[in-house]
Write an enzyme that holds these catalytic residues in place. Structure first.
Site, PDB file in Angstrom:
ATOM      1  N   SER A  33       0.830  -1.220   0.000  1.00  0.00           N
ATOM      2  CA  SER A  33       0.000   0.000   0.000  1.00  0.00           C
ATOM      3  C   SER A  33       0.857   1.260   0.000  1.00  0.00           C
ATOM      4  CB  SER A  33      -0.929   0.003   1.213  1.00  0.00           C
ATOM      5  OG  SER A  33      -0.188  -0.163   2.397  1.00  0.00           O
ATOM      6  N   HIS A 166     -41.897  21.635  -7.822  1.00  0.00           N
ATOM      7  CA  HIS A 166     -41.982  20.851  -9.072  1.00  0.00           C
ATOM      8  C   HIS A 166     -41.350  21.606 -10.250  1.00  0.00           C
ATOM      9  CE1 HIS A 166     -45.073  18.486  -6.857  1.00  0.00           C
ATOM     10  NE2 HIS A 166     -45.430  19.685  -6.424  1.00  0.00           N
ATOM     11  N   SER A 287     -17.072  26.082 -26.179  1.00  0.00           N
ATOM     12  CA  SER A 287     -17.239  24.877 -26.985  1.00  0.00           C
ATOM     13  C   SER A 287     -16.239  24.930 -28.124  1.00  0.00           C
ATOM     14  CB  SER A 287     -18.662  24.835 -27.531  1.00  0.00           C
ATOM     15  OG  SER A 287     -18.701  24.047 -28.706  1.00  0.00           O
ATOM     16  N   LYS A 293     -20.997  29.440 -27.332  1.00  0.00           N
ATOM     17  CA  LYS A 293     -21.235  28.738 -26.065  1.00  0.00           C
ATOM     18  C   LYS A 293     -20.363  29.235 -24.911  1.00  0.00           C
ATOM     19  CE  LYS A 293     -23.593  25.795 -25.159  1.00  0.00           C
ATOM     20  NZ  LYS A 293     -23.604  24.350 -25.411  1.00  0.00           N
ATOM     21  N   ASN A 295     -20.199  27.559 -21.148  1.00  0.00           N
ATOM     22  CA  ASN A 295     -20.802  26.468 -20.375  1.00  0.00           C
ATOM     23  C   ASN A 295     -20.491  26.566 -18.882  1.00  0.00           C
ATOM     24  OD1 ASN A 295     -21.805  25.323 -22.759  1.00  0.00           O
ATOM     25  ND2 ASN A 295     -19.853  24.269 -23.118  1.00  0.00           N
ATOM     26  N   GLU A 300     -21.399  22.014 -13.185  1.00  0.00           N
ATOM     27  CA  GLU A 300     -21.663  20.689 -13.747  1.00  0.00           C
ATOM     28  C   GLU A 300     -20.705  19.644 -13.191  1.00  0.00           C
ATOM     29  OE1 GLU A 300     -22.926  20.675 -18.192  1.00  0.00           O
ATOM     30  OE2 GLU A 300     -21.679  22.443 -17.891  1.00  0.00           O
ATOM     31  N   GLN A 332      -7.014  -2.258   4.501  1.00  0.00           N
ATOM     32  CA  GLN A 332      -6.047  -1.483   3.724  1.00  0.00           C
ATOM     33  C   GLN A 332      -6.753  -0.757   2.579  1.00  0.00           C
ATOM     34  OE1 GLN A 332      -1.896  -2.772   3.273  1.00  0.00           O
ATOM     35  NE2 GLN A 332      -2.366  -3.078   1.119  1.00  0.00           N
TER      36      GLN A 332
HETATM   37  N1  ARG Z   1      -1.013  -1.333   5.409  1.00  0.00           N
HETATM   38  C1  ARG Z   1      -1.874  -1.876   6.400  1.00  0.00           C
HETATM   39  C2  ARG Z   1      -3.251  -1.235   6.322  1.00  0.00           C
HETATM   40  O1  ARG Z   1      -3.361  -0.278   5.702  1.00  0.00           O
HETATM   41  C3  ARG Z   1      -1.307  -1.639   7.750  1.00  0.00           C
HETATM   42  C4  ARG Z   1      -1.736  -2.653   8.773  1.00  0.00           C
HETATM   43  C5  ARG Z   1      -1.184  -3.958   8.392  1.00  0.00           C
HETATM   44  N2  ARG Z   1      -1.407  -4.912   9.402  1.00  0.00           N
HETATM   45  C6  ARG Z   1      -1.269  -6.211   9.169  1.00  0.00           C
HETATM   46  N3  ARG Z   1      -1.486  -7.012  10.148  1.00  0.00           N
HETATM   47  N4  ARG Z   1      -0.963  -6.674   7.985  1.00  0.00           N
HETATM   48  O2  ARG Z   1      -4.208  -1.683   6.882  1.00  0.00           O
END
Ligand code: ARG
Length: 476
Positions: A33, A166, A287, A293, A295, A300, A332
């Protein structure tokens, strides 16, 4: 296992003790991550500092060890800030990237930082710290937008426009009154965000992996150090629930929904058929084919981005719904929706806060539109009620008068008194005052009504509330 086999594939240095082979490279990428949770680095470092400081006070780390950790983390913070930090996918996430780097910089002591802690309570702490700051930034933009709305309302307490139900002309209202309806929606949104902030402001640190820790930690100290109101009360709950993120996303979805409704009105109002409002060119685009135009892209897009925010809410709810206690890796997946939810909402609020004070309302167009569609028909019925007719009968009488006007192609106020007498004889010349737009709005003179007097008072009250909010902010 033989030495030679071990050297062929090296398991992670961070948790590799029990592993016989290294993680598959795709799995490494799939489970990592660090590509997105590096956004939490400042909070992660703050949390680690608080944890290490507490460990030192409790005698679990020595003072020197704490100082080494403190200076190592400061170096890392600088490396990250200056874009020199070497983010590594084999170190999985923000937590392990920072911890491993710490050990590279300060040596053995770096390995002690994780004493009495788990990534589970660490990440729960980081997200809460991050979201708390995000809510503060979002609430500041929300406040700026509300100020813009209230100021514009203050300039238009007696500008008359048609009010709709309405999307059909219903009754005359003041433009200021319409704007203050926007203000009220956002006022509740502000309250919801503050409620969410209050509930999330508890410190999970110390819950460790799920069951707490065998070390003599001081959870009150880390909580206070990080500006939390108190430690969380249950270690399992602390590491597992992301309800605070869901709650935020729900509040964000409502802000988005409100902004989207305002956006829809701006799109309608800026059309040639309405022309109630002009948006300055700097908030619009043209446009590529139609030279004429201009816009309303900003409203939007805000309307469109609400879909994204709603999607994040559903993603987070779905992520949570089948998780057994306590922490699961599913969690995660909370980060990308939450991060994008914050960024998207912030941009939408910023766009509106910049644009609303720059709007040019067109009083004449609003006034002329209010003259169409028999907006004062209810006023005529109310007039007859004041002269003794039951409301249901008055409604019938005015309905017939309106039908006559439609056939004749005229307005109620164009009818001669004699013609009005064809519908009911108890009508006098003073009826024409109640049929005017100004008379109509001025008559709705009670709390929450559209009369200029009420709208002026509502603007003043809103200003006072906003000023109180800003003072409270400065005192905090
Ligand atoms: N990157 C993990 C998360 O975002 C951190 C916690 C990970 N814990 C674990 N037991 N693998 O949740």
């Amino acid at each position: 296992m033989s030495q030679s086999k071990k050297s062929q594939s090296t398991p992670s240095a961070l948790w590799g003790g029990r592993f016989a082979e290294a993680t598959d490279t795709f799995v490494q990428r799939f489970t990592a991550s660090q590509g997105f949770d590096r956004l939490l680095a400042p909070q992660d470092i703050r949390g680690s500092l608080a944890h290490a400081r507490m460990l030192a006070v409790q005698g679990i780390l020595s003072k020197t060890e704490f100082e080494e950790i403190e200076s190592g983390l400061a170096t890392i913070a600088l490396e990250i800030k200056e874009g020199r930090f070497d983010w590594r996918v084999d170190r999985e996430d923000v937590h392990m990237n920072i911890e491993a780097r710490l050990t590279e910089i300060i040596g053995e002591t770096g390995k002690k930082l994780h004493t009495g802690r788990s990534r589970n309570d660490q990440v729960a702490t980081d997200i809460r710290l991050w979201l708390r700051e995000a809510i503060d930034v979002i609430c500041a933009e929300l406040t700026r937008l509300q100020e813009g709305i209230v100021n514009l309302a203050g300039e238009h307490t007696d500008t008359v426009m048609p009010g709709f139900t309405h999307l059909q002309v219903a009754q005359p209202i003041t433009f200021g009154h319409h704007l203050l309806a926007w203000y009220e929606m956002l006022e509740r949104d502000f309250g919801r965000l503050q409620d969410c902030r209050g509930r999330l402001n508890e410190c999970p640190l110390g819950a460790a992996a799920l069951a707490g820790t065998t070390f003599g930690i001081d959870r009150n100290m880390t909580a206070a150090d990080l500006g939390f109101d108190q430690p969380t009360r249950n270690s399992l709950d602390s590491v597992s629930d992301r309800d605070f993120a869901i709650e935020f996303a729900a509040a964000a979805a409502l802000v988005g929904t409100h902004l989207s409704r305002m956006a829809e009105e701006l799109v309608i109002w800026t059309s040639a058929q309405f022309s109630f409002v002009t948006i300055p060119d700097r908030f619009c685009t043209g446009s590529s084919i139609m030279p004429q135009k201009k816009n309303p892209d900003v409203p939007e897009l805000v309307r469109g981005k609400t879909g994204r925010i709603n999607g994040h809410l559903v993603a987070l709810l779905t992520l949570m719904k089948a998780q057994p206690l306590a922490y699961n890796k599913d969690n995660q997946e909370d980060k990308e929706p939450l991060f994008d939810c914050v960024a998207t909402l912030h941009d939408c609020l910023r766009a509106f806060a910049d644009m609303v004070p720059a709007l040019h309302p067109n009083r004449d167009a609003m006034g002329s539109a209010a003259l169409e569609g028999f907006a004062t028909a209810t006023d005529l019925a109310d007039y007859l009620v004041r002269r003794g007719l039951p409301f249901r009968d008055a409604h019938e009488v005015v309905g017939r008068a309106v039908a006559h006007c439609i056939a004749e192609g005229c307005r109620l106020e164009d009818l001669a008194l004699e013609t009005l007498h064809d519908f009911h004889n108890n009508i006098d010349i003073d009826v024409f005052e109640v049929l005017t737009l100004q008379g109509s709005v001025a008559a709705r003179d009670h709390i929450g009504g559209t009369s200029p007097t009420q709208v002026k008072a509502a603007v003043a009250a809103a200003r006072e509330r906003l000023a109180g909010r800003l003072t409270a902010d400065r005192e905090a």
